[in-house]
Write an enzyme that holds these catalytic residues in place. Structure first.
Site, PDB file in Angstrom:
ATOM      1  N   GLY A   1     -12.137  -1.902  -5.162  1.00  0.00           N
ATOM      2  CA  GLY A   1     -11.939  -0.621  -4.500  1.00  0.00           C
ATOM      3  C   GLY A   1     -10.536  -0.115  -4.756  1.00  0.00           C
ATOM      4  O   GLY A   1      -9.640  -0.892  -5.120  1.00  0.00           O
TER       5      GLY A   1
ATOM      6  N   LEU B   1      -5.055  -4.488  -5.013  1.00  0.00           N
ATOM      7  CA  LEU B   1      -4.380  -4.162  -6.275  1.00  0.00           C
ATOM      8  C   LEU B   1      -2.910  -3.828  -6.055  1.00  0.00           C
ATOM      9  O   LEU B   1      -2.122  -3.875  -6.986  1.00  0.00           O
ATOM     10  CB  LEU B   1      -5.098  -2.997  -6.977  1.00  0.00           C
TER      11      LEU B   1
ATOM     12  N   HIS C   1     -11.315  -2.338   4.057  1.00  0.00           N
ATOM     13  CA  HIS C   1     -10.013  -2.476   3.394  1.00  0.00           C
ATOM     14  C   HIS C   1      -9.500  -1.114   2.904  1.00  0.00           C
ATOM     15  O   HIS C   1      -8.346  -0.741   3.141  1.00  0.00           O
ATOM     16  CB  HIS C   1     -10.161  -3.454   2.219  1.00  0.00           C
ATOM     17  N   GLU C   2     -10.391  -0.352   2.243  1.00  0.00           N
ATOM     18  CA  GLU C   2      -9.974   0.936   1.664  1.00  0.00           C
ATOM     19  C   GLU C   2      -9.710   1.966   2.773  1.00  0.00           C
ATOM     20  O   GLU C   2      -8.772   2.754   2.663  1.00  0.00           O
ATOM     21  CB  GLU C   2     -11.030   1.456   0.688  1.00  0.00           C
TER      22      GLU C   2
HETATM   23 ZN    ZN Z   1      -5.882  -2.555  -1.175  1.00  0.00          ZN
END
Ligand code: ZN
Length: 181
Positions: free
Chosen positions: A46, A89, A130-131
């Site tokens: 994501g 990320l 999470h996103e």
């Molecule tokens: Zn993240």
């Protein structure tokens, strides 16, 4: 296709509350495309718009072979929980066990402004939570309990990006003969 640089933990844009999308134009569709390309290239499960420096409530996901996006999400969570490894990320190379709701129903709109619902459990539910957190300036290590967070912060300090933006190193393919431009 435009791969965007991903902002690293320590960048203030990751701590800002992102604004709801109100204009569904070509620019928004380009953002969704760039997020998708950047996520798939990374690769990641994501990617949220703040992670490419855009403080808007938009994210993309790629879980179990399904790629999608959601704008202005509103989540309903199950009471049942899951616990397992999670990564980001914006914290490259690190994974920590994180508790999340087992299932989620996410209501929002797509890039044309049409209402959509994304429903999932396990990894998809984890990804959506999470996103969506990214849109509120929350990073997954904030969700860790005290002991786990302490261990995570220690690991972050030991990375080469050290919890701050990674230094940009430009190496010229051409000799500058001592005269750097
Ligand atoms: Zn993240």
């Amino acid at each position: 296709m435009a791969i965007q640089p991903i902002r690293i933990f320590g960048d203030p844009v990751l701590r800002a509350t992102a604004k709801p999308v109100t204009t569904f134009d070509k620019e928004l569709r380009t953002l969704v495309r760039d997020l998708t390309d950047t996520m798939l290239e990374a690769p990641g499960a994501g990617l949220a718009a703040p992670q490419v420096g855009i403080s808007l409530r938009v994210f993309t996901y790629h879980v179990d072979g399904v790629t999608g996006h959601l704008i202005n999400p509103d989540l309903s969570l199950t009471e049942e929980e899951q616990d397992g490894p999670e990564g980001c990320l914006s914290l490259p190379g690190l994974r920590f066990d994180t508790k999340r709701a087992y299932g989620v129903v996410a209501r929002g709109v797509n890039m044309y402004g049409d209402p959509v619902t994304v429903e999932g459990t396990q990894l998809l539910a984890r990804c959506i939570q999470h996103e969506t957190d990214h849109l509120d300036g929350i990073i997954f290590i904030d969700r860790l309990d005290r002991e786990r967070r302490k261990a995570a912060m220690k690991e972050i300090r030991e990375t080469d990006w050290g919890g701050g933006p990674a230094p940009v190193v430009r190496i010229s393919p051409h000799s500058t003969f001592g005269s750097a431009r």
